[in-house]
Design a protein around this motif. Structure first.
Motif, PDB file in Angstrom:
ATOM      1  N   ALA A  68       0.829  -1.210   0.059  1.00 22.87           N
ATOM      2  CA  ALA A  68       0.039  -0.075   0.019  1.00 22.87           C
ATOM      3  C   ALA A  68       1.095   1.284  -0.010  1.00 22.87           C
ATOM      4  O   ALA A  68       0.444   2.170  -0.503  1.00 22.87           O
ATOM      5  CB  ALA A  68      -1.080   0.063   1.330  1.00 22.87           C
ATOM      6  N   SER A  96     -10.334  -4.044   1.025  1.00 16.61           N
ATOM      7  CA  SER A  96      -9.239  -3.141   0.563  1.00 16.61           C
ATOM      8  C   SER A  96      -9.169  -2.211   1.487  1.00 16.61           C
ATOM      9  O   SER A  96      -8.071  -1.857   1.945  1.00 16.61           O
ATOM     10  CB  SER A  96      -9.441  -2.991  -0.834  1.00 16.61           C
ATOM     11  OG  SER A  96     -10.537  -2.184  -1.168  1.00 16.61           O
ATOM     12  N   GLY A 100      -6.049   0.080   3.199  1.00 14.90           N
ATOM     13  CA  GLY A 100      -5.380   1.208   2.473  1.00 14.90           C
ATOM     14  C   GLY A 100      -5.071   1.231   1.023  1.00 14.90           C
ATOM     15  O   GLY A 100      -4.288   1.684   0.552  1.00 14.90           O
ATOM     16  N   ILE A 101      -5.830   0.073   0.429  1.00 14.60           N
ATOM     17  CA  ILE A 101      -5.663  -0.148  -1.099  1.00 14.60           C
ATOM     18  C   ILE A 101      -6.666   0.550  -1.877  1.00 14.60           C
ATOM     19  O   ILE A 101      -7.837   0.276  -1.646  1.00 14.60           O
ATOM     20  CB  ILE A 101      -5.523  -1.892  -1.093  1.00 14.60           C
ATOM     21  CG1 ILE A 101      -4.414  -2.518  -0.288  1.00 14.60           C
ATOM     22  CG2 ILE A 101      -5.276  -2.075  -2.584  1.00 14.60           C
ATOM     23  CD1 ILE A 101      -4.193  -3.926  -0.396  1.00 14.60           C
ATOM     24  N   ARG A 102      -6.060   1.075  -2.950  1.00 12.42           N
ATOM     25  CA  ARG A 102      -6.905   1.950  -3.863  1.00 12.42           C
ATOM     26  C   ARG A 102      -7.171   1.043  -5.075  1.00 12.42           C
ATOM     27  O   ARG A 102      -6.323   0.639  -5.652  1.00 12.42           O
ATOM     28  CB  ARG A 102      -6.535   3.316  -4.206  1.00 12.42           C
ATOM     29  CG  ARG A 102      -6.055   4.141  -3.252  1.00 12.42           C
ATOM     30  CD  ARG A 102      -5.634   5.644  -3.515  1.00 12.42           C
ATOM     31  NE  ARG A 102      -4.229   5.274  -4.122  1.00 12.42           N
ATOM     32  CZ  ARG A 102      -3.033   5.496  -3.316  1.00 12.42           C
ATOM     33  NH1 ARG A 102      -3.071   5.469  -1.948  1.00 12.42           N
ATOM     34  NH2 ARG A 102      -2.099   5.451  -3.969  1.00 12.42           N
ATOM     35  N   HIS A 124      -3.893   0.893  -6.784  1.00 13.10           N
ATOM     36  CA  HIS A 124      -2.886  -0.215  -6.684  1.00 13.10           C
ATOM     37  C   HIS A 124      -3.403  -1.327  -7.433  1.00 13.10           C
ATOM     38  O   HIS A 124      -2.604  -2.245  -7.946  1.00 13.10           O
ATOM     39  CB  HIS A 124      -2.761  -0.449  -5.189  1.00 13.10           C
ATOM     40  CG  HIS A 124      -2.345   0.548  -4.396  1.00 13.10           C
ATOM     41  ND1 HIS A 124      -3.086   1.264  -3.359  1.00 13.10           N
ATOM     42  CD2 HIS A 124      -0.827   0.892  -4.069  1.00 13.10           C
ATOM     43  CE1 HIS A 124      -2.142   2.095  -2.696  1.00 13.10           C
ATOM     44  NE2 HIS A 124      -1.010   1.924  -3.266  1.00 13.10           N
TER      45      HIS A 124
END
Length: 529
Positions: A68, A96, A100-102, A124
């Motif tokens: 991340a 997600s 904190g994953i986009r 990401h």
């Protein structure tokens, strides 16, 4: 299901907790086989029946291994249709956000300018369709050089739809050291060629259950002429009254026709096919999921991989073109151990297709029929329409033949038989009377009296009163040639008729004669008598 836990498969505590909060406590078989291999960095080809949890099988390892802190695109998931891509996005976003994953979706039908703007947010994980991803790569708006994981969902369909060249261009643009995974419910032989081209010593997860269609799904078919299919669907939906039903068609050109017919019958109908735009398709699926729309007409391409929670019924208005398509259609219901029903409407000419699917898929594909508000098997239909139903063994058949092959006569039919017999006997009496017999038919009187509730005497009296007045005879005599009985003296009808002729002849002579001549002739006639 198996007895392993998420942590035993290598899933982190944060993801395991998120799964438990959504009621997913135990991994499925495909998840238990694929997740450890993907976490270990192997290329994977996974084949498992629909509704077995393949989406989480590839999403969880990708989300866990994405960094991340980096701003590069590290993972790509490619699906054959917009609906399936949006479905994967919804699932990925649930897990997600805590990490904190986009995530960015790139699908056709949406505004490309807006998608390019969102790419500046440095996602990401990219989830999209091959056409739009290829278009952005070609325009150099999407850079995939740092991609470490790529998953092709419904791989057989993704390579068959659209241009294989476009998909291969996307794969060439990625990091050659990436990890690749193919997931699908069906796996034709051609997929072996793609494995050899894009994978390095893949781990094969080939889960082959006793049957490729879930055991919790009931499979039926109904025979109907092509011209009667609309009426058959109407009756079937009214009979089963499902909360929602997915209706499959083979020909996109027929969707508008079916939509108009079903709306005319009063159903809430929506359509889902490849030519409609993204916003309309998303709104249609939303209405179908929340129950606003009861029936959804769709093609195989548009509905591939859709997960409609709790969908109870799938109806095939046209039989699937092959066994693989039947598997994918049936996979829309009965997912994750839930029960479901698949009903195929076939014409007599298409009946052989059902036998072929029965053998190829190893499923119990039964014929059913609608009868008096019930959905019956052939055995139940035969029992319901049997002439012997309701009659115990050895019990005599009222007004029946007693041979077992006939049926009991109704009261109306019995009355008609007696009336016909009465008419025949009356005709026989008339013929006998003309031959000199004056005896009435006994059977006529009995039958007529029994039929109308009157005594034989009343019938005989009515018969005497119905006579016709004969020439030279008295009222009540049947005809002029029959004997007349009066006061004990019998006169022949022939003598009476002769006198009538003489009187008429004399009247003819006096016609036009003078009065004195008429009187003289009359006196002369009286003297002769």
């Amino acid at each position: 299901m198996n007895d392993k836990t998420w942590t035993e498969l290598g899933i982190t505590e944060s993801l395991s907790q998120a799964l438990k909060e959504r009621g997913i406590v135990t991994p499925t078989d495909v998840q238990a086989e694929a997740i450890p291999a993907l976490l270990a960095g192997h290329d994977v080809t996974a084949r498992s029946q629909t509704g077995s949890g393949k989406t989480l099988a590839f999403l969880l390892p990708i989300l866990q291994r994405i960094n991340a802190a980096s701003g590069a695109i590290q993972g790509v998931v490619i699906s054959p249709t917009q609906e399936l891509a949006m479905q994967i996005v919804r699932v990925a976003e649930q897990y997600s956000e805590p990490l904190g994953i986009r995530i960015q979706q790139l699908i056709g039908g949406a505004a490309m300018k807006r998608q390019v703007e969102k790419l500046k947010l440095r996602p990401h994980l990219i989830i999209g369709t091959p056409g739009r991803i290829h278009e952005l790569v070609k325009l150099r708006k999407l850079k995939l050089g740092e991609v470490r994981f790529v998953v092709i969902d419904e791989a057989d369909q993704t390579f068959q739809l659209g241009s294989t060249k476009d998909l291969e261009t996307v794969l060439y643009s990625m990091n050659p050291k990436r990890q690749t995974a193919f997931f699908s419910a069906t796996y034709p032989e051609i997929m072996t060629r793609y494995e050899g081209r894009w994978m390095k010593e893949p781990v094969r997860v080939q889960l082959k259950p006793l049957q490729r269609v879930a055991e919790t799904v009931s499979n039926y078919y109904i025979l109907s002429d092509k011209r009667d299919k609309t009426d058959t669907v109407r009756r079937l939906v009214r009979l089963l009254n499902p909360a929602s039903a997915l209706l499959f068609l083979n020909d996109t050109g027929e969707i508008a026709n079916w939509e108009a017919k079903l709306k005319y019958e009063g159903f809430a109908v929506e359509t889902l096919y490849g030519d409609s735009d993204k916003l309309r398709r998303a709104a249609t699926l939303a209405r179908f999921r929340d129950g606003t729309c009861q029936l959804l007409l769709a093609t195989d391409v548009a509905a591939r991989g859709l997960d409609i929670e709790g969908l109870p019924l799938v109806m095939q208005l046209d039989p699937a073109i092959d066994a693989d398509h039947y598997v994918h259609r049936a996979g829309r219901t009965g997912r994750m151990g839930r029960s479901g029903t698949v009903i195929t409407i076939v014409t007599p000419q298409e009946l052989f297709i059902m036998e072929k699917f029965r053998k190829q898929l190893g499923i119990d594909l039964q014929e059913r029929a609608m009868f008096r508000g019930r959905f019956l098997s052939m055995e139940e239909l035969a029992a319901a329409t049997s002439p012997h139903r309701g009659i115990k063994s050895g019990q005599p058949r009222e007004n029946g033949t007693g041979l077992g092959g006939g049926r009991a006569k109704t009261a109306r039919e019995t009355k008609a038989v007696l009336e016909n017999k009465a008419v025949k006997d009356t005709k026989a009496d008339g013929a006998a009377s003309r031959n000199g017999s004056i005896q009435p038919s006994r059977s006529t009187g009995e039958n007529a009296g029994a039929l109308h509730g009157r005594s034989n005497k009343t019938v005989a009296a009515n018969r005497r009163d119905s006579g016709v007045k004969a020439k030279g005879g008295r009222p009540g005599a049947p005809d002029g040639g029959r004997a007349n009985v009066s006061g004990g003296s019998v006169k022949s009808a022939s003598s009476t008729g002769g006198k009538a002729k003489q009187t008429k002849k004399s009247e003819g002579k006096n016609k036009g004669a003078p009065k004195w001549l008429k009187e003289k002739r009359q006196q002369s006639s009286q003297a002769d008598k």
